[in-house]
Write an enzyme that holds these catalytic residues in place. Sequence first.
Site, PDB file in Angstrom:
ATOM      1  N   GLU A  69       0.822  -1.205   0.000  1.00  0.00           N
ATOM      2  CA  GLU A  69       0.000   0.000   0.000  1.00  0.00           C
ATOM      3  C   GLU A  69       0.861   1.262   0.000  1.00  0.00           C
ATOM      4  O   GLU A  69       0.588   2.225  -0.732  1.00  0.00           O
ATOM      5  CB  GLU A  69      -0.912   0.013   1.235  1.00  0.00           C
ATOM      6  CG  GLU A  69      -1.889  -1.166   1.302  1.00  0.00           C
ATOM      7  CD  GLU A  69      -1.362  -2.330   2.124  1.00  0.00           C
ATOM      8  OE1 GLU A  69      -2.149  -2.932   2.866  1.00  0.00           O
ATOM      9  OE2 GLU A  69      -0.156  -2.640   2.013  1.00  0.00           O
ATOM     10  N   TRP A 202      14.308 -41.986 -14.395  1.00  0.00           N
ATOM     11  CA  TRP A 202      13.283 -40.979 -14.145  1.00  0.00           C
ATOM     12  C   TRP A 202      11.904 -41.561 -14.375  1.00  0.00           C
ATOM     13  O   TRP A 202      11.637 -42.176 -15.412  1.00  0.00           O
ATOM     14  CB  TRP A 202      13.471 -39.771 -15.069  1.00  0.00           C
ATOM     15  CG  TRP A 202      14.752 -39.030 -14.855  1.00  0.00           C
ATOM     16  CD1 TRP A 202      15.822 -38.969 -15.706  1.00  0.00           C
ATOM     17  CD2 TRP A 202      15.104 -38.246 -13.725  1.00  0.00           C
ATOM     18  NE1 TRP A 202      16.815 -38.195 -15.177  1.00  0.00           N
ATOM     19  CE2 TRP A 202      16.408 -37.729 -13.953  1.00  0.00           C
ATOM     20  CE3 TRP A 202      14.458 -37.917 -12.526  1.00  0.00           C
ATOM     21  CZ2 TRP A 202      17.071 -36.917 -13.045  1.00  0.00           C
ATOM     22  CZ3 TRP A 202      15.117 -37.106 -11.618  1.00  0.00           C
ATOM     23  CH2 TRP A 202      16.399 -36.617 -11.878  1.00  0.00           C
ATOM     24  N   THR A 228      16.017 -41.420   0.695  1.00  0.00           N
ATOM     25  CA  THR A 228      16.031 -40.803  -0.632  1.00  0.00           C
ATOM     26  C   THR A 228      17.428 -40.302  -0.977  1.00  0.00           C
ATOM     27  O   THR A 228      17.880 -40.418  -2.119  1.00  0.00           O
ATOM     28  CB  THR A 228      15.017 -39.647  -0.693  1.00  0.00           C
ATOM     29  OG1 THR A 228      13.698 -40.157  -0.445  1.00  0.00           O
ATOM     30  CG2 THR A 228      15.033 -38.962  -2.052  1.00  0.00           C
ATOM     31  N   ASP A 232      19.119 -41.726  -4.258  1.00  0.00           N
ATOM     32  CA  ASP A 232      19.153 -40.831  -5.422  1.00  0.00           C
ATOM     33  C   ASP A 232      20.257 -39.786  -5.396  1.00  0.00           C
ATOM     34  O   ASP A 232      20.534 -39.166  -6.425  1.00  0.00           O
ATOM     35  CB  ASP A 232      17.805 -40.113  -5.560  1.00  0.00           C
ATOM     36  CG  ASP A 232      16.637 -41.071  -5.740  1.00  0.00           C
ATOM     37  OD1 ASP A 232      16.879 -42.197  -6.215  1.00  0.00           O
ATOM     38  OD2 ASP A 232      15.503 -40.691  -5.412  1.00  0.00           O
ATOM     39  N   LEU A 236      18.616 -31.203  -4.340  1.00  0.00           N
ATOM     40  CA  LEU A 236      17.453 -30.601  -3.681  1.00  0.00           C
ATOM     41  C   LEU A 236      17.569 -29.076  -3.641  1.00  0.00           C
ATOM     42  O   LEU A 236      17.184 -28.430  -2.663  1.00  0.00           O
ATOM     43  CB  LEU A 236      17.280 -31.162  -2.269  1.00  0.00           C
ATOM     44  CG  LEU A 236      15.836 -31.262  -1.761  1.00  0.00           C
ATOM     45  CD1 LEU A 236      15.071 -32.294  -2.575  1.00  0.00           C
ATOM     46  CD2 LEU A 236      15.799 -31.643  -0.283  1.00  0.00           C
ATOM     47  N   ARG A 239      16.567 -24.549  -8.753  1.00  0.00           N
ATOM     48  CA  ARG A 239      17.258 -24.235  -9.995  1.00  0.00           C
ATOM     49  C   ARG A 239      16.335 -23.526 -10.981  1.00  0.00           C
ATOM     50  O   ARG A 239      16.526 -23.587 -12.202  1.00  0.00           O
ATOM     51  CB  ARG A 239      17.827 -25.520 -10.609  1.00  0.00           C
ATOM     52  CG  ARG A 239      18.846 -26.197  -9.694  1.00  0.00           C
ATOM     53  CD  ARG A 239      19.517 -27.389 -10.322  1.00  0.00           C
ATOM     54  NE  ARG A 239      18.637 -28.533 -10.500  1.00  0.00           N
ATOM     55  CZ  ARG A 239      18.307 -29.403  -9.532  1.00  0.00           C
ATOM     56  NH1 ARG A 239      18.769 -29.217  -8.302  1.00  0.00           N
ATOM     57  NH2 ARG A 239      17.529 -30.432  -9.784  1.00  0.00           N
ATOM     58  N   SER A 255      17.087 -40.488  11.252  1.00  0.00           N
ATOM     59  CA  SER A 255      17.047 -40.948  12.643  1.00  0.00           C
ATOM     60  C   SER A 255      18.400 -41.439  13.138  1.00  0.00           C
ATOM     61  O   SER A 255      18.812 -41.133  14.261  1.00  0.00           O
ATOM     62  CB  SER A 255      16.009 -42.069  12.797  1.00  0.00           C
ATOM     63  OG  SER A 255      14.720 -41.607  12.474  1.00  0.00           O
ATOM     64  N   GLU A 343       9.750 -34.037  -0.640  1.00  0.00           N
ATOM     65  CA  GLU A 343      10.131 -34.907  -1.756  1.00  0.00           C
ATOM     66  C   GLU A 343      10.716 -36.164  -1.126  1.00  0.00           C
ATOM     67  O   GLU A 343      11.935 -36.321  -1.030  1.00  0.00           O
ATOM     68  CB  GLU A 343      11.125 -34.189  -2.669  1.00  0.00           C
ATOM     69  CG  GLU A 343      10.579 -32.861  -3.205  1.00  0.00           C
ATOM     70  CD  GLU A 343      11.469 -32.213  -4.247  1.00  0.00           C
ATOM     71  OE1 GLU A 343      11.910 -32.927  -5.183  1.00  0.00           O
ATOM     72  OE2 GLU A 343      11.728 -31.011  -4.141  1.00  0.00           O
TER      73      GLU A 343
END
Length: 432
Positions: A69, A202, A228, A232, A236, A239, A255, A343
């Site tokens: 504003e 993929w 993950t 993989d 993360l 980009r 953990s 993810e």
Amino acid sequence: MGHPAGGSAALRMNQAEQDIYWMTRALELARRGIGLTSPNPAVGCVVLDVAGQVIGEGWHEYDLVDHAEVVALTEARQHAVSAGTKDRLKGGTAYVTLEPCNHTGRTGPCTEALIAAGIKRVVAATADPNPGVDGHGMDALHAAGVETSVGVCERQARRINEGFARWIVSKRPLVLMKVAMTLDGRIAPPAGVHSGQIAPYWITCEAARAAVQPLRWQADAALTGVDTVLADDPLLTDRSGLRRRRPLLRVVLDSALRMPLQCKMVDTADNDVVIFTVSKDEKRIGELRGRGVRVEVLPPAGGLPPAGGSPPAGGSAAEAGRVPLGLVLDKLGAEGILSVLTETGTRLNTALLAAGLVDRVHLFVSPQIMGSDAVPAFKGLSHAIRMGEVEVERYENDLGLCSLLKDPWIRQGPGTRDQGQRDKETEGHRSN
């Protein structure tokens, strides 16, 4: 700052049509602040003179301090002075995508700025989600003789600030779950299949994968599990190439502190990687911290069950002894993280949904079938998770399905999940 060319067309519309026209423009301005406002909301504003001509526009960026504003009013004054009509704002209208604030923080109240400028009508897309602020701004304007209206393009405005709405009430971030899967709900081939490939396997096409980057750009944090990372080795990172105020915080739940010291996330850590763990392995913690990774040690979820026994109250057999998901969200919320993109793999996907922690889901679905031996997206849910109204996008031959599971703008009463999940409930306020 250019103004829309269609302003003259708006003059031929009735009042309701004009309100939608100019609020749509204010929403466009608000979106320019995405990635630049957290922990504040993204807000846009358009100021018209008494003749209905646009003379000022603005949006909020946290590092530039001023709210939308004030930015729009400043531009309007500059135009009025250059045109020799310094009173041009008097009797004008302001369209703002969120109710103007009526308190002092980093800036003064926007309500006072609007009143002092002589604005006689203020149209807000939505009220402030904070129950301690909701309606106070419009009440202050009304008390000063300013005509007010709330609710124009409300749905679109609320979509922009879902993260802010979730955080301001619960002090937890909005959780958006992203899953790339096959038609039969699989997220990876069976163990051993494609393991010899150098390139990753993929599930979805390149266009669908590219669509994940804007989701990361809009989020304050991206969260994954150590499984993950081991499978993989993801970066993360955001980009997208789009402007953002602060780096994407990369969060790993681990953990037992199995996070490899040699992996892409550790190699690129620059005060933007945090591991939440229940392990007290000081040697491993020191090694990770020495590589620029922050390690947060939390008490295990539900405590550790006795040998052969049931988990303590408040825990589940699947999650006892693991990183407590609710506490992770509390910790992130305390850092001003408004939104988290998850993810993750099977276990965390399932645990987050089972605990009722997911606000929105975004599924990228590839038209292939892997069969029951492949890795499932979800496993062991005690009840079906039903998606409401679904937004559908197409990415070449893949589909994107997005749906809200829990509306962060709907306030929950005592005893409901939103309040019951938190150990201590504290009300927030619109940041300045």
